[in-house]
Design an enzyme around this catalytic site. Structure first.
Site, PDB file in Angstrom:
ATOM      1  N   THR A  67       0.850  -1.191   0.000  1.00 42.46           N
ATOM      2  CA  THR A  67       0.000   0.000   0.000  1.00 42.46           C
ATOM      3  C   THR A  67       0.881   1.234   0.000  1.00 42.46           C
ATOM      4  O   THR A  67       2.089   1.170   0.264  1.00 42.46           O
ATOM      5  CB  THR A  67      -0.902   0.041   1.242  1.00 42.46           C
ATOM      6  OG1 THR A  67      -0.059   0.101   2.410  1.00 42.46           O
ATOM      7  CG2 THR A  67      -1.792  -1.189   1.331  1.00 42.46           C
ATOM      8  N   ARG A 209      -8.737   8.032   2.522  1.00 38.64           N
ATOM      9  CA  ARG A 209      -9.175   7.382   3.748  1.00 38.64           C
ATOM     10  C   ARG A 209     -10.538   7.943   4.142  1.00 38.64           C
ATOM     11  O   ARG A 209     -10.776   9.150   4.041  1.00 38.64           O
ATOM     12  CB  ARG A 209      -8.173   7.603   4.885  1.00 38.64           C
ATOM     13  CG  ARG A 209      -6.846   6.853   4.712  1.00 38.64           C
ATOM     14  CD  ARG A 209      -7.037   5.351   4.848  1.00 38.64           C
ATOM     15  NE  ARG A 209      -5.770   4.609   4.848  1.00 38.64           N
ATOM     16  CZ  ARG A 209      -5.207   4.087   3.778  1.00 38.64           C
ATOM     17  NH1 ARG A 209      -5.771   4.255   2.581  1.00 38.64           N
ATOM     18  NH2 ARG A 209      -4.080   3.415   3.867  1.00 38.64           N
ATOM     19  N   ASP A 233     -15.045   6.187  -2.477  1.00 36.37           N
ATOM     20  CA  ASP A 233     -14.452   4.854  -2.557  1.00 36.37           C
ATOM     21  C   ASP A 233     -14.030   4.389  -1.172  1.00 36.37           C
ATOM     22  O   ASP A 233     -13.828   3.202  -0.949  1.00 36.37           O
ATOM     23  CB  ASP A 233     -13.234   4.872  -3.488  1.00 36.37           C
ATOM     24  CG  ASP A 233     -12.547   3.518  -3.561  1.00 36.37           C
ATOM     25  OD1 ASP A 233     -13.215   2.538  -3.967  1.00 36.37           O
ATOM     26  OD2 ASP A 233     -11.362   3.427  -3.205  1.00 36.37           O
ATOM     27  N   GLU A 238     -14.952   1.564   7.898  1.00 41.28           N
ATOM     28  CA  GLU A 238     -14.785   0.360   7.073  1.00 41.28           C
ATOM     29  C   GLU A 238     -14.390  -0.830   7.954  1.00 41.28           C
ATOM     30  O   GLU A 238     -13.632  -0.664   8.918  1.00 41.28           O
ATOM     31  CB  GLU A 238     -13.672   0.587   6.029  1.00 41.28           C
ATOM     32  CG  GLU A 238     -14.039   1.540   4.926  1.00 41.28           C
ATOM     33  CD  GLU A 238     -12.887   1.715   3.924  1.00 41.28           C
ATOM     34  OE1 GLU A 238     -11.993   0.844   3.882  1.00 41.28           O
ATOM     35  OE2 GLU A 238     -12.878   2.718   3.202  1.00 41.28           O
ATOM     36  N   HIS A 255     -13.552   0.703  -1.514  1.00 37.10           N
ATOM     37  CA  HIS A 255     -12.118   0.925  -1.323  1.00 37.10           C
ATOM     38  C   HIS A 255     -11.300   0.135  -2.355  1.00 37.10           C
ATOM     39  O   HIS A 255     -10.374  -0.596  -2.008  1.00 37.10           O
ATOM     40  CB  HIS A 255     -11.700   0.533   0.098  1.00 37.10           C
ATOM     41  CG  HIS A 255     -10.414   1.185   0.541  1.00 37.10           C
ATOM     42  ND1 HIS A 255     -10.132   1.437   1.857  1.00 37.10           N
ATOM     43  CD2 HIS A 255      -9.332   1.626  -0.162  1.00 37.10           C
ATOM     44  CE1 HIS A 255      -8.924   1.993   1.957  1.00 37.10           C
ATOM     45  NE2 HIS A 255      -8.434   2.129   0.742  1.00 37.10           N
ATOM     46  N   GLY A 258      -7.582   1.859  -5.973  1.00 38.07           N
ATOM     47  CA  GLY A 258      -6.228   1.447  -6.331  1.00 38.07           C
ATOM     48  C   GLY A 258      -6.112  -0.002  -6.738  1.00 38.07           C
ATOM     49  O   GLY A 258      -5.006  -0.513  -6.920  1.00 38.07           O
TER      50      GLY A 258
END
Length: 376
Positions: A67, A209, A233, A238, A255, A258
């Site tokens: 990440t 985030r 997104d 979460e 999410h 990416g």
């Protein structure tokens, strides 16, 4: 050597199997017992790597996160334990930038407006924010940047303060890390006051985030500001988004901004390189050999540069509407959020599409946007 790796990371076995035993795990529910005999731990942002997780392990030598962020790693504790840790900065930058650009094209089509006529504010001008800026500038869209840390560095780009950006921008896209301390904390950066101050008809996108936006405040503001259009997104809380918020969001995804195949492969490959370096070995594998072949598409004289045609071309690579539809159907299911992430394997980047331009059109901007083979 035992290597534990998040099951959502592609190509782990192809890259790491030569080094030892590879075991794929659910990163969200990973326990201290599972980690107890691991030498290497490869994770994503859903795994909190801290003293509690590593309490039963006395042999871990390497933690890699595929990440851009490090907020899920207890860096002080890892340093204290003399455990090497690394992340993969920039691995998914293109994917996130393209996601935000595609989302803007989708909103433009849905609300019969032209993206090219808008001014887009990018909050956070690091890897992902810069990737979005590249897409927008290739297409000819005006951008403003806000990033106080980069503004104080040697970055030569022009920056504005956040209040000025909010006052001048028709579209705002968020690309900051989540921080609660320091001179520029980003936790609830967009609180109720800032949300209420957005320009009439503003589009607000969050691809970083969830807690950068106060989600409860967003619900409150949307009660009287229907003109604000939102793309999320990422979500506060979460993997359990606030269900009440979803109907107020124009595009909703779990999410995965990416989560291109290229971005995930790039992240895994960067960790492979780092571990090889840690072990004193020379990398002997190539990322190019991992990815599928490019697709091909023949341009015609009427394909470009019309914005409607551009969106049709973009949808050949990734149709964002599909993920939005799936999200609305499944996010309330048991483990629905994480299952959508786990099963999200179809996404490619613009570079996966090779364009042949026999019509002789001036489409160099498509190459700058990221497509392959333009002008051949």
């Amino acid at each position: 050597m035992k290597i534990l790796a998040d099951e959502n990371m592609p190509y782990v076995e192809a890259l790491f199997a030569d080094m030892g035993e590879v075991e794929l795990i659910d990163g969200r529910s990973l326990s201290a017992k599972q980690v107890s005999d691991a030498d290497v731990l490869l994770v994503r942002s859903v795994t909190k790597v801290n003293q509690q997780l590593l309490s039963l392990n006395n042999k871990l030598l390497f933690v890699g996160s595929a990440t851009i962020g490090l907020d899920h790693l207890d860096q002080d504790y890892l340093t204290q334990r003399n455990i090497t840790y690394t992340n993969a900065p920039g691995c998914n930058a293109k994917a996130v930038g393209e996601y935000a650009f595609i989302a803007m094209l989708e909103l433009a089509r849905r609300f019969e407006q032209a993206l090219i006529d808008k001014t887009v504010g990018i909050v956070g001008a690091g890897n992902t924010g810069s990737a979005l800026q590249k897409c927008l500038e290739a297409y000819g869209v005006k951008t403003l940047l806000h990033d106080p840390l980069l503004a104080q560095s040697n970055d030569k780009r022009d920056f504005v303060n956040l209040d000025e950006l909010i006052a001048r921008c028709d579209v705002i896209s968020l690309h900051v890390p989540l921080t609660k301390t320091g001179d520029y904390p980003t936790w609830y950066l967009f609180d109720e006051k800032r949300l209420a101050s957005l320009m009439p008809g503003c589009w607000l996108l969050n691809c970083c985030r969830g807690e950068v936006i106060d989600n409860r405040a967003l619900i409150a503001v949307k009660q009287y500001r229907e003109d604000i259009k939102v793309v999320l997104d990422v979500w506060e809380g979460e993997p359990n988004p606030i269900a009440e918020l979803v109907p107020y969001v124009e595009i909703a995804t779990p999410h995965i901004a990416g989560y291109s195949l290229e971005g995930k492969a790039r992240g895994t490959f960067m960790l492979y390189q780092s571990l090889m370096h840690k072990l004193g070995k020379t990398p002997d594998k190539s990322m190019d050999n991992l990815l599928p072949a490019l697709w091909s598409h023949q341009l015609s004289p009427i394909d470009v540069p019309d914005e409607k045609a551009l969106l049709s071309l973009v949808r050949l690579v990734y149709d964002l509407r599909d993920d939005d539809e799936v999200f609305r159907k499944r996010f309330l299911n048991n483990n629905g959020f994480d299952l959508m992430r786990k099963n999200h394997k179809h996404r490619r980047e613009f570079s996966a599409l090779r364009l042949a331009n026999n019509a002789g059109s001036d489409v160099d901007w498509l190459f700058k946007l990221g497509f392959s083979g333009v002008g051949l």
